[in-house]
Structure formats: structure tokens, C-alpha cells
Scaffold this active site. Sequence first.
Site, PDB file in Angstrom:
ATOM      1  CD  GLU A 172      -0.255  -0.547  -4.111  1.00  0.00           C
ATOM      2  OE1 GLU A 172      -0.350  -1.397  -3.205  1.00  0.00           O
ATOM      3  OE2 GLU A 172      -0.363   0.665  -3.911  1.00  0.00           O
ATOM      4  CG  ASP A 226      -0.299  -5.072  -3.284  1.00  0.00           C
ATOM      5  OD1 ASP A 226       0.050  -4.519  -2.233  1.00  0.00           O
ATOM      6  OD2 ASP A 226      -1.097  -4.560  -4.090  1.00  0.00           O
ATOM      7  CB  SER A 241      -0.211  -0.192  -0.347  1.00  0.00           C
ATOM      8  OG  SER A 241      -0.909   0.843  -0.976  1.00  0.00           O
TER       9      SER A 241
END
EC number: 3.4.14.10
Length: 597
Positions: free
Chosen positions: A295, A299, A514
Site C-alpha cells: 500500500e 501510494d 488505493s
Amino acid sequence: MKLTWFGLGVLACTSPFVAAAPSSRAPKVKHSIREPYGWTKHSVPSPNHRIELRIGLAQPNIDVLEKHLLEISDPDHHRYGQHLTKEEVEALVAPHDESLELVDEWLASHGIQEEDFTRSPAQDWVIVDVPLSLAETMLDTTYNVWQHTDGDYLVRTTSYSLPEHLHEHVDLVQPTTIFARWKGMRSTIFWPDNEIEETSIASAKQLAGTDVDPACNVSITIDCIRQLYNLEGYTPQVPESNSIGITGYLEQFANIEDLQSFYNDQLPEAVGTSFEFVSVKGGLNDQNLSNAGVEANLDVQFAFGLTFPTPGTFWSTAGRPPFKPDLGSTENTNEPYNDWLDFVLAQPELPSVISTSYGESEQTVPEDYARRACAGFMQLGARGVSLTFSSGDGGVGDGDDDPETTTCITNDGRNITRFMPLFPSSCPYVTSVGGTNNVPEIAVFFSGGGFSDLYFPRPAYQDAVVSEYLANLPQGTYEGLFNPNGRAAPDVAAQGRRFRIWVSGQPISIGGTSASSPTFAAVVALLNDARIAEGLPPLGFLNPLLYSKGLDAFNDITIGNNPGCGTQGFNSTVGWDPVTGLGTPDFQKLKDVVLQY
């Protein structure tokens, strides 16, 4: 001796609190819930278990702050862009002196003196670390260890009380009745060698004669996003005056070595650069390559790669996933999300746009907590910060299971099927980002979307487009499964599948909203760059502008749906829809819009 946490943390005595007579005023239930769906009582926690009580004092002028926010975010208002200072915002959320005095008196009645707790800069939060036995006495309640069907554990209660005279002065005390787990958006991973669908191959054939590389139907890269969203040819003009931020939770570590591999692969000019790391309440910066977070890497690689050389900030907020109730577990708060919000609100300077890919089913978040957190986002918006949140990866479900089979059972005692919006995506003061895939773009099947079911009515800025969507729904569609008068999500969308990133030294392909949120946040950061270069302030709270002046600056997505809760979910259609919102951004068109105001 006291232990001082980093930032706006806890000041906890290591010695026991002095025993004192409790308040003589009778306690009255402040908040109670039914036994939450999916959770069962597991055991009795140790009375020495530590808990960080967060006491939210009433904010009597919060409606005034909202008025300010809506005026400075309305492009037709003469105050547009005149963001408030940190001090001005704090003055508007500060509690009455009487509230401070009465809460201090109550704490003192339990042996807790002023040196034993901390206050937020606006004094609207009091934070104190206590043993569970004292918390139970203060709140006239009993905590238990609860176990979720997924195996997670929390120390919570289903009801707590306060002396009746405090009810109008205290909005909430947590952690008590909040059973949210604040997990990251469930990422849907697709490996390019064996998961290339026929639809993507067919779409690639349609790209002949366009400016989009056909390879973008197999793997999304920085160049693909630039081509898709009309970013090619734009170079940040004043990066030193701009910034973008990414939140990290649950021990998701952004690995710098992986970032260099990503840059070497997709953005060679950025090799050797990194980002600012900020620890919140002891958040770690584990750079062991094998511990890289999927994650976190997703990002930072796309958000910072798309905006290079704009400075980037990554916050690592301490807090493990729900603890294991063994003899070694003596501390468990598990609300790192609110810790981050406290921390950034205390900072004098903030990035102009911040992306978050974490959330929880709205029904697991008590209304008082959801409203206070949403008020925190309002404060950031009033200070000129744009907030983007992933809309979720469960279609119209809550993202716990495969969107095709999610049961979506209410936890209000009725145990009926109901669409499950995601919080904080359902807060009206943030920008919710759904997902697309393929080129030409269609809605990705897991794109979270729908309507706030419990807490937030539809904001005025959405009335026109959402009313039109609902008017065109066949009569009776999903009647009883959603609240048509609730805040609708998502607001916008971006690609959410087949992102090529580097994790633990290897390239992988990954998807989820995400990916969509940091991608859209990067577009906003570049729009801010264009504004700042022209002497204009950053955009701040985006939605009133997007829903009024920006309607024609998006690529409308009209194909796809978001199944969940045993249904096919909503359909994408012409105009706004609860799958892809207004659509995906066209940077050049949006830039023309934002430079007019």
C-alpha cells in the site's frame, strides 16, 4: 517521570493515579450500541491493560466554521480561496470555558490532574492514558476483548456513561463503542503474465490511431497516466512552493530502495530523490526491503512520481493491526487514524493535497466519532488542504469480501442486507475517488460507491447531478437498500488496476482504489502548482468547484457497474454516477477552469 509521545501525543504518568472520591453526580448513558455484527465477546482483559481515552469536548461554533468553509470553497463567492489560518480555525472549534472547567473537575474527581493529560491546540480534545480499571470506573462500564470473524481482536465496550451534567459539554469518549478496524483498502492484485483479460486486449486494439500507448491496457505506468489525463507537456513551475502528502498506517512502510527502482524503471530523472518522512506517535520507518508495504509503495511511487519534483511527505502513524489478547499485550488503542488527524491539525504548515487509502464500513463508526472526524477534515479544508480518499474496493459493499458475494448485514439489530458506504469517503468535506480500468476507460468492478446511509445528508453542491441520476433510475431500483438522500460517493475517479510498482525489489502489478486516490491527488497537486505560479492560493476543499465549474473537465465514464451485497450494484451512466462520480480528470481542461477563480 512522564513519557512524552511524538507530536500531539499522550503525557502519561508512570506512577498510579491518586485515588479520589468519584463525582457524586449520577452517571447517565452517553452512548450505547447493539452487539456489532461479526464480533463476539472473547475474554476479559487485564485491569492493568492501558487505554488512551480521548475526550472530545463540544465545539459550539462548528457551524460557523462550516459557513466559512463553504464560502471560501465556492468559486462564485467573493471570499473564494481566502483560506483561514491555523489559529483562526482553532478559535472556531474551541470549547466554552465552562466545558473545560467541568471536564477538569470530573477528571480530578478520579485523581487525574492537569499534569496527567494533554490537550489539543484548540483545547477541544483531552487525552489521557489510564489503566482499564480506572477507565471502567470513570465511564461506568465494562470492557471486554472482542473477536471478529476474521480473527481480529479489540478491547471495547458497547455502552458508556458520563455524569449527566457533562453530556452537553462532551461530544464523545473513545475508544469505547468504535469497532472500526481502519484497514487499508483491499488491494486486488493482478499479475500481468496470467491475468490479462480479453476485454483489455480488445480495448488495446481500439487504441490504434490514438495518443495512448496500447501497452497501457496491460500495465499502468507514469507515462500512461500522463497520456490518459492530459498531463503530457506540463512541468511543475514552482515545486518549491507546493507539496503533496501520503498517509501511512498499520505498519505500512514506504521503501526508499523500491522507490529508486521505480524511478529507474519509469522516471529516470527522479533517481536519487526521495521524500520527507514524518513519524506520528512513534511511527516507524523500517527500510528493510523485505518489509516494504505494498500500500505505502503504491501510494508514494505514483503520487510523488507524477508530481516530481514537487516535495512529498509520507506520514507513518504508529499503531499495529488489532492486537492479540495474550499475556504480553498490555496496551491497545488501535485508533491510529485519529492520531494522525490530531497531529496534522497541530502543524503550522501542511501539504496542499493529502491522499489516504484507508477506511472502514460507515456503520462500524459511531455517529459521534464520524462527525468529529469529519469536522477535523473540515478544519483542514478551511486551511486550504485538499483531501482525497479511496472510495473502497467492495463495490456497493464494505470491502470485507469479494464484491460478488458480500452480504452487507446491518449491525443495528435488524441484521438485514443494506449497501455499505465507506467512511471517511462518506464525509462531505473530502473528495472520494472511485476506480476505472482499461483504455478506453470503463468503471472497474470493485469501485466503491453509493450513499451515506446513517450520518451525512446530501450536500448542496451535489444536489443537481445526484438528483438527475436518481431521477433516471428505474422506479424501485434497490429500494430499501440505500439512502437516496445521503451524501453520494465517489466524487471523481481515476485508473485503479494493473499499476506497475516495485515492492521488495521486484515489479508487481496491483490494483484497487488505493491506486486511484493518490493518482487523483497528484493531478490536484499539479493544478495547485499552476495556481501558485499565477499568484493564486491552492484549491483547498475541491468539491464545490468540481460540481459547479468542473463538470465539463472530466472524461465521463458510461460503462461498468460495481457489484456487491448480492446485487449488480449501480451502473455507470452519462453524467455523475455512484461508481465513477463525475469521471476521470482532464488536466488541461481543469487547469483552464481553476485559473479563472
